[in-house]
Scaffold this motif. Structure first.
Motif, PDB file in Angstrom:
ATOM      1  N   GLY A  77       0.885  -1.253  -0.070  1.00  0.00           N
ATOM      2  CA  GLY A  77       0.113   0.029  -0.053  1.00  0.00           C
ATOM      3  C   GLY A  77       0.633   1.399  -0.035  1.00  0.00           C
ATOM      4  N   GLN A  78       2.319   0.931   0.025  1.00  0.00           N
ATOM      5  CA  GLN A  78       3.098   2.411   0.027  1.00  0.00           C
ATOM      6  C   GLN A  78       3.540   2.919  -1.355  1.00  0.00           C
ATOM      7  N   GLN A 335      -2.134   3.160   1.517  1.00  0.00           N
ATOM      8  CA  GLN A 335      -1.900   3.040   3.106  1.00  0.00           C
ATOM      9  C   GLN A 335      -2.102   4.426   3.707  1.00  0.00           C
ATOM     10  N   ARG A 339      -5.546   5.215   6.332  1.00  0.00           N
ATOM     11  CA  ARG A 339      -5.258   5.198   7.654  1.00  0.00           C
ATOM     12  C   ARG A 339      -5.743   6.782   8.104  1.00  0.00           C
ATOM     13  N   TYR A 359      -6.743  -4.147   3.939  1.00  0.00           N
ATOM     14  CA  TYR A 359      -7.069  -3.278   3.106  1.00  0.00           C
ATOM     15  C   TYR A 359      -8.279  -3.997   2.147  1.00  0.00           C
TER      16      TYR A 359
END
Length: 393
Positions: A77-78, A335, A339, A359
């Motif tokens: 997710g980064q 990500q 968040r 996710y």
């Protein structure tokens, strides 16, 4: 200047004030770089008789790259998959909306308001239009006619060499005679393969699914969150190409088994133009560079509001950050959006009862959204999913 020129001017003025480290440069050998730019503007009032408070440049992005699919299973997710300007601008717009929902003074926030009946935030009614300015025709079907000059005959003569059976998406710049089909990025056949769909396909789909991404949809209603207008350079506008590309997705047929969810609908994208006078404010357009020029490897991401500044993105990561670390994760990566949205969920009076830990579970939390996406992809036809990018929430 007309309305479209004024909106484009706002985007270009905002871009010009951003740090040079995020922009194309001249390489050591003297070769200039170019890029594509997209920005999203909220337009309030009647859109035409207004003051400066009736227009907000919510996001800006540049970029022409896409991350290879083989990197996604390890992205957690980064890593940003699609770094084309239009798609990054949408991601940055979603971060802007999530930030507005997380504002401490959300009850007085000029952008969003909380609807206790829905248990979600909504865009305030004063914002009548959501407009995207793009310096280039979106890649994929909308651009095929402009790119096809002199290539269709070659394609037809070599069509038997085609490595596509017609069920999957086509490579971005292959077989120019095949129009009205889903295509992938990047356009070049010798580049690392991705299953990331073209900007034409993604924008066409958002006429039904809205501009909301997965994370944002958990806290915001899709109602009134549709792109209403796309403004492109006047010299690059082709009415028939845009009509074909965006006309592949039509309003829901409510007589079918899919009943239209209340917050989802269909908003067709109106394509308009800005003039060459306004366009001259953007110095990094490919058409303004020398014949010997190169696309910039750097993408820019800007989210309005002053919380994040402008980011320089290289290979899907924030420039200067080591791969796999928080310092490399953009504020608009999956990500970060998930968040940030989780903070807003905890702040509302009626948070979701459903608890998700990953996710991939978040993507299926809203059955209405899933149904709309599936129906839209069926309408587009040859849509093949990308590799899975999953991570812990």
């Amino acid at each position: 200047m007309n309305d479209q020129d004024e909106i484009a001017k706002l985007v270009f003025t905002t871009y010009n004030a951003l740090p040079d480290k995020c922009k194309p440069r001249t390489r050591p050998d003297g070769t200039p770089e170019w890029t594509n730019l997209a920005g999203i503007v909220l337009v309030g009032g009647d859109g035409y008789n207004h003051d400066e408070n009736d227009r907000v440049c919510a996001s800006i992005a540049t970029g022409v790259k896409a991350t290879a699919d083989e990197n996604l299973p390890h992205a957690a997710g980064q890593v940003l998959h699609d770094c084309h300007a239009e798609i990054l601008a949408i991601r940055a717009f979603n971060r802007f909306m999530i930030d507005q929902c997380n504002s401490r003074n959300s009850s007085d926030n000029p952008i969003v308001m909380f609807n206790p009946d829905r248990g979600k935030y909504e865009l305030r009614p004063r914002w009548r239009r959501i407009v995207m300015v793009a310096t280039e025709v979106p890649c994929g079907d909308a651009s095929m006619d402009r790119l096809s000059d002199g290539k269709i005959a070659w394609d037809e003569a070599n069509i038997q060499a085609m490595d596509n059976d017609g069920t999957g998406p086509m490579i971005g710049r292959g077989y120019f005679s095949r129009v009205g089909v889903v295509r992938t990025k990047p356009g070049r056949a010798d580049a690392p393969r991705t299953m990331s769909k073209s900007c034409s396909d993604k924008l066409a789909a958002r006429q039904r699914t809205s501009l909301l991404l997965t994370a944002t949809s958990t806290i915001m209603s899709a109602q009134n969150m549709y792109l209403t207008e796309l403004i492109v350079p006047s010299q690059k506008h082709d009415l028939s190409s845009f009509g074909r590309a965006f006309g592949r997705v039509r309003p829901f047929d409510c007589t079918t088994a899919l009943a239209r969810p209340a917050e989802y609908g269909f908003v067709p994208i109106t394509v308009t133009t800005y003039s060459a006078v306004a366009g001259r404010m953007f110095a990094h357009d490919r058409t303004r560079q020398e014949l010997v020029s190169k696309p910039s490897m750097v993408s820019l991401v800007y989210v309005a509001g002053g919380q994040h500044g402008a980011e320089a993105i290289v290979k899907g990561r924030r420039m200067g950050g080591r791969a796999g670390t928080a310092a490399a994760a953009s504020v608009v990566c999956r990500q970060a959006l998930a968040r940030a949205a989780a903070l807003a969920i905890m702040a509302v009076e009626n948070p979701h009862d459903q608890v998700v830990t990953r996710y991939i579970e978040l993507k299926t939390m809203d059955p209405a959204r899933v149904a709309v996406k599936q129906a839209t992809r069926r309408a587009l036809g040859n849509w093949t999913p990308t590799a899975t990018d999953d991570f812990s929430l």
